[in-house]
Design a protein around this motif. Structure first.
Motif, PDB file in Angstrom:
ATOM      1  N   LEU A   1       0.849  -1.192   0.000  1.00 47.33           N
ATOM      2  CA  LEU A   1       0.000   0.000   0.000  1.00 47.33           C
ATOM      3  C   LEU A   1       0.887   1.245   0.000  1.00 47.33           C
ATOM      4  N   PRO A   2       1.493   1.599  -1.157  1.00 46.37           N
ATOM      5  CA  PRO A   2       2.451   2.710  -1.177  1.00 46.37           C
ATOM      6  C   PRO A   2       1.804   4.078  -0.913  1.00 46.37           C
ATOM      7  N   GLN A   3       0.544   4.239  -1.272  1.00 50.01           N
ATOM      8  CA  GLN A   3      -0.159   5.508  -1.084  1.00 50.01           C
ATOM      9  C   GLN A   3      -1.521   5.226  -0.436  1.00 50.01           C
ATOM     10  N   PRO A   4      -1.578   5.019   0.880  1.00 48.95           N
ATOM     11  CA  PRO A   4      -2.840   4.641   1.514  1.00 48.95           C
ATOM     12  C   PRO A   4      -3.950   5.676   1.327  1.00 48.95           C
ATOM     13  N   LEU A   5      -3.611   6.951   1.417  1.00 47.43           N
ATOM     14  CA  LEU A   5      -4.628   7.989   1.240  1.00 47.43           C
ATOM     15  C   LEU A   5      -5.173   7.981  -0.183  1.00 47.43           C
ATOM     16  N   MET A   6      -4.276   7.803  -1.159  1.00 51.67           N
ATOM     17  CA  MET A   6      -4.721   7.736  -2.546  1.00 51.67           C
ATOM     18  C   MET A   6      -5.618   6.512  -2.751  1.00 51.67           C
ATOM     19  N   SER A   7      -5.247   5.385  -2.159  1.00 50.73           N
ATOM     20  CA  SER A   7      -6.066   4.184  -2.296  1.00 50.73           C
ATOM     21  C   SER A   7      -7.456   4.397  -1.714  1.00 50.73           C
ATOM     22  N   LEU A   8      -7.528   5.025  -0.560  1.00 46.72           N
ATOM     23  CA  LEU A   8      -8.828   5.305   0.052  1.00 46.72           C
ATOM     24  C   LEU A   8      -9.658   6.230  -0.840  1.00 46.72           C
ATOM     25  N   CYS A   9      -9.034   7.280  -1.354  1.00 47.38           N
ATOM     26  CA  CYS A   9      -9.753   8.219  -2.233  1.00 47.38           C
ATOM     27  C   CYS A   9     -10.216   7.542  -3.519  1.00 47.38           C
ATOM     28  N   LEU A  10      -9.370   6.701  -4.090  1.00 51.32           N
ATOM     29  CA  LEU A  10      -9.753   5.979  -5.306  1.00 51.32           C
ATOM     30  C   LEU A  10     -10.938   5.055  -5.041  1.00 51.32           C
ATOM     31  N   TRP A  11     -10.895   4.347  -3.917  1.00 48.40           N
ATOM     32  CA  TRP A  11     -11.969   3.422  -3.587  1.00 48.40           C
ATOM     33  C   TRP A  11     -13.278   4.165  -3.351  1.00 48.40           C
ATOM     34  N   LEU A  12     -13.222   5.257  -2.580  1.00 46.29           N
ATOM     35  CA  LEU A  12     -14.431   6.052  -2.339  1.00 46.29           C
ATOM     36  C   LEU A  12     -14.932   6.702  -3.634  1.00 46.29           C
ATOM     37  N   GLY A  13     -14.014   7.175  -4.451  1.00 44.68           N
ATOM     38  CA  GLY A  13     -14.397   7.754  -5.745  1.00 44.68           C
ATOM     39  C   GLY A  13     -15.079   6.738  -6.635  1.00 44.68           C
ATOM     40  N   TRP A  14     -14.552   5.515  -6.638  1.00 40.07           N
ATOM     41  CA  TRP A  14     -15.164   4.447  -7.430  1.00 40.07           C
ATOM     42  C   TRP A  14     -16.585   4.181  -6.952  1.00 40.07           C
ATOM     43  N   LEU A  15     -16.762   4.101  -5.641  1.00 41.88           N
ATOM     44  CA  LEU A  15     -18.089   3.832  -5.089  1.00 41.88           C
ATOM     45  C   LEU A  15     -19.067   4.969  -5.399  1.00 41.88           C
ATOM     46  N   LEU A  16     -18.578   6.197  -5.378  1.00 45.38           N
ATOM     47  CA  LEU A  16     -19.441   7.327  -5.731  1.00 45.38           C
ATOM     48  C   LEU A  16     -19.841   7.278  -7.199  1.00 45.38           C
ATOM     49  N   LEU A  17     -18.893   6.937  -8.059  1.00 45.73           N
ATOM     50  CA  LEU A  17     -19.195   6.856  -9.486  1.00 45.73           C
ATOM     51  C   LEU A  17     -20.127   5.683  -9.794  1.00 45.73           C
ATOM     52  N   ALA A  18     -19.920   4.561  -9.111  1.00 49.85           N
ATOM     53  CA  ALA A  18     -20.744   3.384  -9.350  1.00 49.85           C
ATOM     54  C   ALA A  18     -22.136   3.555  -8.735  1.00 49.85           C
ATOM     55  N   GLN A  19     -22.246   4.420  -7.743  1.00 58.53           N
ATOM     56  CA  GLN A  19     -23.506   4.657  -7.023  1.00 58.53           C
ATOM     57  C   GLN A  19     -24.114   3.349  -6.536  1.00 58.53           C
ATOM     58  N   SER A  20     -23.235   2.493  -5.994  1.00 57.46           N
ATOM     59  CA  SER A  20     -23.691   1.178  -5.552  1.00 57.46           C
ATOM     60  C   SER A  20     -22.754   0.653  -4.474  1.00 57.46           C
ATOM     61  N   LEU A  21     -23.328  -0.070  -3.532  1.00 58.72           N
ATOM     62  CA  LEU A  21     -22.536  -0.751  -2.520  1.00 58.72           C
ATOM     63  C   LEU A  21     -22.637  -2.268  -2.692  1.00 58.72           C
ATOM     64  N   ALA A  22     -22.923  -2.677  -3.917  1.00 61.32           N
ATOM     65  CA  ALA A  22     -22.999  -4.111  -4.223  1.00 61.32           C
ATOM     66  C   ALA A  22     -21.620  -4.735  -4.007  1.00 61.32           C
ATOM     67  N   PRO A  23     -21.584  -5.991  -3.598  1.00 59.69           N
ATOM     68  CA  PRO A  23     -20.289  -6.645  -3.347  1.00 59.69           C
ATOM     69  C   PRO A  23     -19.324  -6.568  -4.523  1.00 59.69           C
ATOM     70  N   GLY A  24     -19.833  -6.692  -5.732  1.00 57.28           N
ATOM     71  CA  GLY A  24     -18.964  -6.606  -6.905  1.00 57.28           C
ATOM     72  C   GLY A  24     -18.327  -5.236  -7.047  1.00 57.28           C
ATOM     73  N   ASP A  25     -19.100  -4.187  -6.801  1.00 54.45           N
ATOM     74  CA  ASP A  25     -18.563  -2.824  -6.886  1.00 54.45           C
ATOM     75  C   ASP A  25     -17.568  -2.558  -5.764  1.00 54.45           C
ATOM     76  N   LEU A  26     -17.875  -3.051  -4.564  1.00 50.00           N
ATOM     77  CA  LEU A  26     -16.937  -2.900  -3.452  1.00 50.00           C
ATOM     78  C   LEU A  26     -15.612  -3.589  -3.758  1.00 50.00           C
ATOM     79  N   LEU A  27     -15.694  -4.797  -4.300  1.00 46.69           N
ATOM     80  CA  LEU A  27     -14.494  -5.574  -4.600  1.00 46.69           C
ATOM     81  C   LEU A  27     -13.696  -4.969  -5.761  1.00 46.69           C
ATOM     82  N   LEU A  28     -14.379  -4.627  -6.850  1.00 44.06           N
ATOM     83  CA  LEU A  28     -13.680  -4.033  -7.994  1.00 44.06           C
ATOM     84  C   LEU A  28     -13.032  -2.706  -7.614  1.00 44.06           C
ATOM     85  N   GLY A  29     -13.742  -1.887  -6.845  1.00 49.52           N
ATOM     86  CA  GLY A  29     -13.173  -0.624  -6.373  1.00 49.52           C
ATOM     87  C   GLY A  29     -11.944  -0.849  -5.512  1.00 49.52           C
TER      88      GLY A  29
END
Length: 162
Positions: A5-33
């Motif tokens: 995890l070289p950039q933990p803050l970036m990883s968190l932001c990317l994951w949250l950004g993905w979830l916002l764009l996907a507008q879903s908390l489905a397991p597949g979206d959580l995992l892919l994000g």
């Protein structure tokens, strides 16, 4: 842990950004994000000249509040300029002298200005001391530079401790 995890803050932001764009908390979206949030920093770590270090994260929320307010206000102003009565715009290229030392802080400032309707960052001088921007309607260039430095650059200096 740094290798995984070289950039933990970036990883968190990317994951949250993905979830916002996907507008879903489905397991597949959580995992892919999560997979993207872990993989992208690993693939891009060699391009980072310095690690992203936010020295005062508690100042991010007020900065984002000011930015969101300015984006909203600028949208209304640009809409009035474009949709209102025909008037003479005063576009200008403006050089903003920078006091920031961190490359990340400079990038955040440049993106902040580009996110705000009516302004766009165009060029950073090779010595990273002057940012050239274009503004749609400028009454007083010195006033605009002073507002940018006061509303955006000064808080970024505190956030990144430049």
């Amino acid at each position: 842990m740094k290798r995984i995890l070289p950039q933990p803050l970036m990883s968190l932001c990317l994951w949250l950004g993905w979830l916002l764009l996907a507008q879903s908390l489905a397991p597949g979206d959580l995992l892919l994000g999560a997979v993207l949030a872990l993989a992208l920093p690993l693939w891009t770590v060699r391009f980072w000249t310095e690690p992203a270090r936010i020295r005062r994260p508690h100042l991010l929320l007020p900065y984002l509040a000011v930015l969101l307010w300015d984006i909203t206000l600028a949208n209304l102003i640009v809409a009035r300029l474009i949709l209102g009565p025909v008037r003479c715009l005063r576009p200008a290229f403006i050089r903003v002298p920078l006091d920031l030392d961190s490359d990340l802080a400079i990038v955040v400032l440049a993106h902040t200005l580009s996110l705000t309707p009516g302004t766009v960052s165009i060029h950073l001088s090779p010595d990273r001391r002057v940012l050239l921007i274009h503004a749609l309607d400028v009454e007083d260039q010195a006033d605009l530079v002073a507002r940018i430095k006061q509303r955006y650059e000064q808080p970024l200096k505190e956030i990144f401790a430049c």
